[in-house]
Structure formats: C-alpha cells, structure tokens
Design an enzyme around this catalytic site. Structure first.
Site, PDB file in Angstrom:
ATOM      1  N   ASN A 208       0.855  -1.194   0.000  1.00 16.32           N
ATOM      2  CA  ASN A 208       0.000   0.000   0.000  1.00 16.32           C
ATOM      3  C   ASN A 208       0.884   1.235   0.000  1.00 16.32           C
ATOM      4  OD1 ASN A 208       0.488   0.901   2.845  1.00 16.32           O
ATOM      5  ND2 ASN A 208      -0.339  -1.131   3.256  1.00 16.32           N
ATOM      6  N   ASP A 276      -4.559  -6.085   5.244  1.00 17.63           N
ATOM      7  CA  ASP A 276      -5.594  -6.892   5.902  1.00 17.63           C
ATOM      8  C   ASP A 276      -5.518  -8.357   5.477  1.00 17.63           C
ATOM      9  OD1 ASP A 276      -6.764  -4.902   7.453  1.00 17.63           O
ATOM     10  OD2 ASP A 276      -7.831  -4.099   5.718  1.00 17.63           O
ATOM     11  N   LYS A 286       8.717 -18.056  -9.182  1.00 18.39           N
ATOM     12  CA  LYS A 286       8.093 -16.971  -9.936  1.00 18.39           C
ATOM     13  C   LYS A 286       6.982 -17.509 -10.843  1.00 18.39           C
ATOM     14  CE  LYS A 286       8.861 -13.245 -13.124  1.00 18.39           C
ATOM     15  NZ  LYS A 286       9.586 -12.872 -14.324  1.00 18.39           N
ATOM     16  N   ASP A 305      -4.795  -9.236  13.258  1.00 24.98           N
ATOM     17  CA  ASP A 305      -4.977  -7.818  13.582  1.00 24.98           C
ATOM     18  C   ASP A 305      -4.103  -7.533  14.801  1.00 24.98           C
ATOM     19  OD1 ASP A 305      -5.841  -5.328  14.581  1.00 24.98           O
ATOM     20  OD2 ASP A 305      -7.676  -5.523  13.390  1.00 24.98           O
ATOM     21  N   PHE A 324      -4.379   3.700  14.699  1.00 27.16           N
ATOM     22  CA  PHE A 324      -4.640   4.711  13.674  1.00 27.16           C
ATOM     23  C   PHE A 324      -5.789   4.206  12.810  1.00 27.16           C
ATOM     24  CE2 PHE A 324      -1.407   8.137  13.327  1.00 27.16           C
ATOM     25  CZ  PHE A 324      -0.742   7.864  14.502  1.00 27.16           C
ATOM     26  N   LYS A 338     -14.327   1.686  15.242  1.00 30.05           N
ATOM     27  CA  LYS A 338     -13.081   0.893  15.239  1.00 30.05           C
ATOM     28  C   LYS A 338     -12.461   0.853  16.628  1.00 30.05           C
ATOM     29  CE  LYS A 338     -10.847   0.973  11.472  1.00 30.05           C
ATOM     30  NZ  LYS A 338     -10.115   1.487  10.318  1.00 30.05           N
TER      31      LYS A 338
HETATM   32  O1  C5P Z   1      -8.792  -2.077  10.666  1.00 31.94           O
HETATM   33  P1  C5P Z   1      -7.843  -1.062  10.193  1.00 31.94           P
HETATM   34  O2  C5P Z   1      -6.731  -1.612   9.371  1.00 31.94           O
HETATM   35  O3  C5P Z   1      -8.452   0.141   9.540  1.00 31.94           O
HETATM   36  O4  C5P Z   1      -7.213  -0.515  11.562  1.00 31.94           O
HETATM   37  C1  C5P Z   1      -6.152   0.347  11.545  1.00 31.94           C
HETATM   38  C2  C5P Z   1      -5.354   0.193  12.815  1.00 31.94           C
HETATM   39  O5  C5P Z   1      -5.144  -1.164  13.128  1.00 31.94           O
HETATM   40  C3  C5P Z   1      -3.980   0.771  12.692  1.00 31.94           C
HETATM   41  O6  C5P Z   1      -3.587   1.221  13.971  1.00 31.94           O
HETATM   42  C4  C5P Z   1      -3.162  -0.401  12.237  1.00 31.94           C
HETATM   43  O7  C5P Z   1      -1.797  -0.221  12.557  1.00 31.94           O
HETATM   44  C5  C5P Z   1      -3.777  -1.531  13.011  1.00 31.94           C
HETATM   45  N1  C5P Z   1      -3.757  -2.824  12.327  1.00 31.94           N
HETATM   46  C6  C5P Z   1      -2.976  -3.825  12.838  1.00 31.94           C
HETATM   47  N2  C5P Z   1      -2.978  -5.070  12.234  1.00 31.94           N
HETATM   48  C7  C5P Z   1      -3.764  -5.306  11.162  1.00 31.94           C
HETATM   49  C8  C5P Z   1      -4.562  -4.281  10.642  1.00 31.94           C
HETATM   50  C9  C5P Z   1      -4.530  -3.054  11.251  1.00 31.94           C
HETATM   51  O8  C5P Z   1      -2.258  -3.602  13.811  1.00 31.94           O
HETATM   52  N3  C5P Z   1      -3.756  -6.497  10.607  1.00 31.94           N
END
Ligand code: C5P
Length: 398
Positions: A208, A276, A286, A305, A324, A338
């Site tokens: 990203n 995600d 490859k 997460d 964040f 969230k």
């Molecule tokens: O759910 P979302 O990705 O929008 O949430 C953002 C927050 O969750 C950020 O603080 C990001 O660093 C954290 N995050 C995480 N692990 C993930 C997805 C998001 O720590 N797999």
C-alpha cells in the site's frame, strides 16, 4: 548544566555566524566541551582563530586533512559527540543534509553520524520560505533532526520575516532541553509503522502507499520526550529515526511476531498500514504466463490484527494502546466504531482520500478519538502531529 557533554558545533556560512562565537562561550560556561567545525563559507564570516580560541579546542575545517584522518577520522569525529549543533544552518547545508550529500567536512559529518542533530537555521526570508527549503525542512524533520528557530525579525539584508537565527541563549536552551530527562524517561513505547509487503511469489507482492512518515515522526517525538522506543517498521520509504531500536519486517505476520517479541511496553502505538489480507496460495517460485491467457487465481487469508491482539491482551497489556484509522469517508463514525471493536484506548483518525494528499504526504489532519469523545486537530505537518500526540501520550502515562 552541560557538564561532561561533548558538543560538535558546525558553523555554516551566514552573517549569523558571529552569534555562534557567543554560543561557544555560553556552552563552555555551562561545562560543555565544544569541538568546532567551520565550513569554507563560514570562514568568510568568522576567523578560524577566534573559533578555536573561544572553543579552547582544535578546529576542524577540511575533509581531506590527512593529519586529522590519522588522529581522528571523520566517522569518529561525527560520533564522539553527544550532540551535533549546526549554527548557523544555511539553506545550502539543509539542502545537502536533506539530499544526503557529503562533499565537504560538515556535510560528511552530518551524513556519517548517529548522534542527535540540532539545527539553528539562518537565511534570507525568501530563501526560508522557498518551497525547496520547506521541503528540505520537512525531510529533515522526518529524519528526526531537531530545530531551534529561525526567528522572525529584521534581517541583515534589510528584509523582515522568518529567517533570523535563534539567539545564543535560545540555542543553549534547546541544547539543554535535548539532554533533559523528558516526561517519558524510563518508559518503553512500541511503535509500528510503514506498509507491509505480502508476497505473491518471490518477486511480486501486494503493498500500500504508506510512507511510514507519521510513524517515524512519532517515534522521534517519543524518543525526544525520553522514551525508550522500539520501532517495528515495514518497508517504508522514510528512513527510521536515530536513537530508537529499529526492527525491520516485511509481512504482517512478521510484524505481529516482532511486536510480541518487543513487549512488555508502557504504551504501544500502531501507526503501521498493515495489509488486511495476505496471499494464501503464494507461489514459491516466480509465476509465469502459460500462453493460455488464464490469469492466476490468488486466494487470500486474513492477516492477524496486531492492534486488536495487543489491545485485547488479558495480561501484560500496555497501559495505553493507540491505533490509527485511515478512512476515506465518514471518518469519525468509522473510527469511533473501530476504537470499540479493537479495544484500544485511542484512535487517531485521518482522511486519506486521494484529494487530501495525506497518504505519503508531509501533512496530516487528524481527529483523536478517546473515551471522552473526538478532538479534531488542525492540519499540520506530520512532525507537529507527532509532537502533539507524544505530549498527549506522556500526559496520559504519568
Ligand atoms: O482495521 P484497520 O486496518 O483500519 O485498523 C487500523 C489500525 O489497526 C492501525 O492502527 C493499524 O496499525 C492496526 N492494524 C494492525 N494489524 C492489522 C490491521 C490493522 O495492527 N492487521
């Protein structure tokens, strides 16, 4: 007091260089040892003799002075100090630093160092306000360089505005502040930052646009308040700050492991833009076109997460867990939901719609959501957001 502190003072070429002579006296009065470096341009404004006489020390001027290289190489010279002060820091020196150039002694020392650096800029107001200088300022802030001034006022060139070098006493105060035990002294803060790369095959990955700028600035601001910072970063474009423990990872799974390994922490801030999903059927070799026109079918699996895992820890949870939320619509509503869903204490929400230029940019406009409600902060550069957030975190941890 600055007893036993060793300051490497780089004097650049500007009319304000005369104030640096006074700065040397003030630093020494407080017990600091000053090693002076004078640039070629600086020599046009103050003499080598006055600088070394006031410092009571050898003056360094030339990168290619072999005697100095034999006595003390430039690498060692740049690292022997507790703090490097550049006063005056000219537009040119800032530009060189921002670009990582090393074509004279001063710029080489600044590139070779791992010591904290404090800049006291001094230049004509138009030069200071020029977008190029402002870009360099943002870059240097992102590199955890600290600044004192410039001040606004009458300039030697007859113009008025920001660009006057801070007064010696102000620079002295900034030097002392950089040694003061900050409010986060003795605290361990974990920061995640940057994107993650999720492999498709050994050469391709899903990523990203996160640059890591906000997480990096935050780690620097927390360090400046005295925290011991562990900085777990994905492959960011902005380099990690000095003075923090950097753990480099690529994937979300690795980031999760690194975070667990870095605990316990007094606070944890999750600024990383973690993917995600990862590719569940990533290929070990490859992937190639087979000529049939068929596209590969990627299957995805959800990543851990990391924020939610830490926020929901039953034992050993950091005292303060901050997430964040990068959103493109209904920012406050989504971020508030969230915060509840993940179980963290604060969510720092920002609007990353393409028009805002926030993702990968130098500025940020955030809303901090806590149990008390939503606080909208004005748009400012990411270093300023970081300092304000670090202050808020320090106030919450005492
Ligand atoms: O759910 P979302 O990705 O929008 O949430 C953002 C927050 O969750 C950020 O603080 C990001 O660093 C954290 N995050 C995480 N692990 C993930 C997805 C998001 O720590 N797999």
């Amino acid at each position: 007091m600055l007893a036993d502190k060793h300051i490497l003072l780089i004097i650049g070429g500007g009319i304000a260089a005369f104030k640096s002579l006074d700065l040397i006296r003030r630093l020494r009065e407080r017990g600091a040892r000053v090693t002076p470096v004078l640039t070629r341009a600086g020599e046009q404004f103050v003499t080598p003799l006055s600088v070394s006489a006031l410092a009571g020390a050898k003056l360094y001027r030339d990168l290619f002075d072999l005697t100095d290289e034999a006595e003390m190489g430039h690498i060692q010279l740049s690292r022997a100090a507790d703090l490097i002060v550049v006063a005056p820091a000219t537009a040119d020196l800032m530009a060189k630093m921002a670009q990582g150039r090393a074509d004279d002694l001063a710029s080489t020392l600044l590139l070779a160092t791992d010591t904290p650096v404090l800049l006291a800029p001094a230049m004509n107001v138009r030069m200071w306000q020029h977008p190029a200088t402002q870009r360099n300022l943002a870059t240097l802030r992102g590199d955890a360089v600290r600044f004192v001034g410039p001040n606004e006022g009458d300039m030697a060139c007859g113009e008025y505005g920001p660009g006057r070098m801070a007064e010696p006493m102000e620079i002295l105060a900034a030097v002392e502040a950089s040694f003061a035990a900050g409010p986060l002294a003795g605290k361990h803060v974990l920061v995640t930052s940057g994107p993650t790369h999720e492999p498709i095959d050994p050469v391709r990955y899903i990523a990203n646009r996160s640059s890591g700028a906000q997480g990096t600035a935050l780690a620097a601001a927390l360090r400046d308040l005295g925290a011991r910072v562990t900085f777990v970063t994905g492959p960011a474009t902005v380099p990690p700050p000095d003075g923090v423990t950097v753990v480099k990872v690529e994937t979300a799974a690795q980031m999760s492991e690194a975070v667990q390994a870095a605990l316990p922490a007094d606070a944890a801030v999750f600024a990383a833009a973690v993917a995600d999903w990862r590719v569940a059927n990533a290929s070990g070799s490859k992937m190639k076109k087979d000529g049939s026109g068929a596209a590969p079918a990627l299957q995805f699996a959800e990543n851990p997460d990391i924020l939610a895992q830490v926020a929901q820890m039953r034992t050993g949870r950091p005292g303060l867990v901050v997430g964040f939320a990068a959103e493109t619509d209904d920012v406050i509503a989504h971020a508030t939901a969230k915060r509840a869903r993940k179980g963290c204490d604060w969510i720092v929400a920002n609007d990353v719609s393409p028009g805002t230029g926030i993702m990968g940019g130098t500025e940020n406009a955030v809303t901090v959501i806590t149990a008390q409600g939503a606080e909208a902060w004005p748009r400012m550069d990411k270093a300023a957001v970081a300092r304000r957030l670090a202050d808020k975190l320090a106030a919450a941890l005492v």
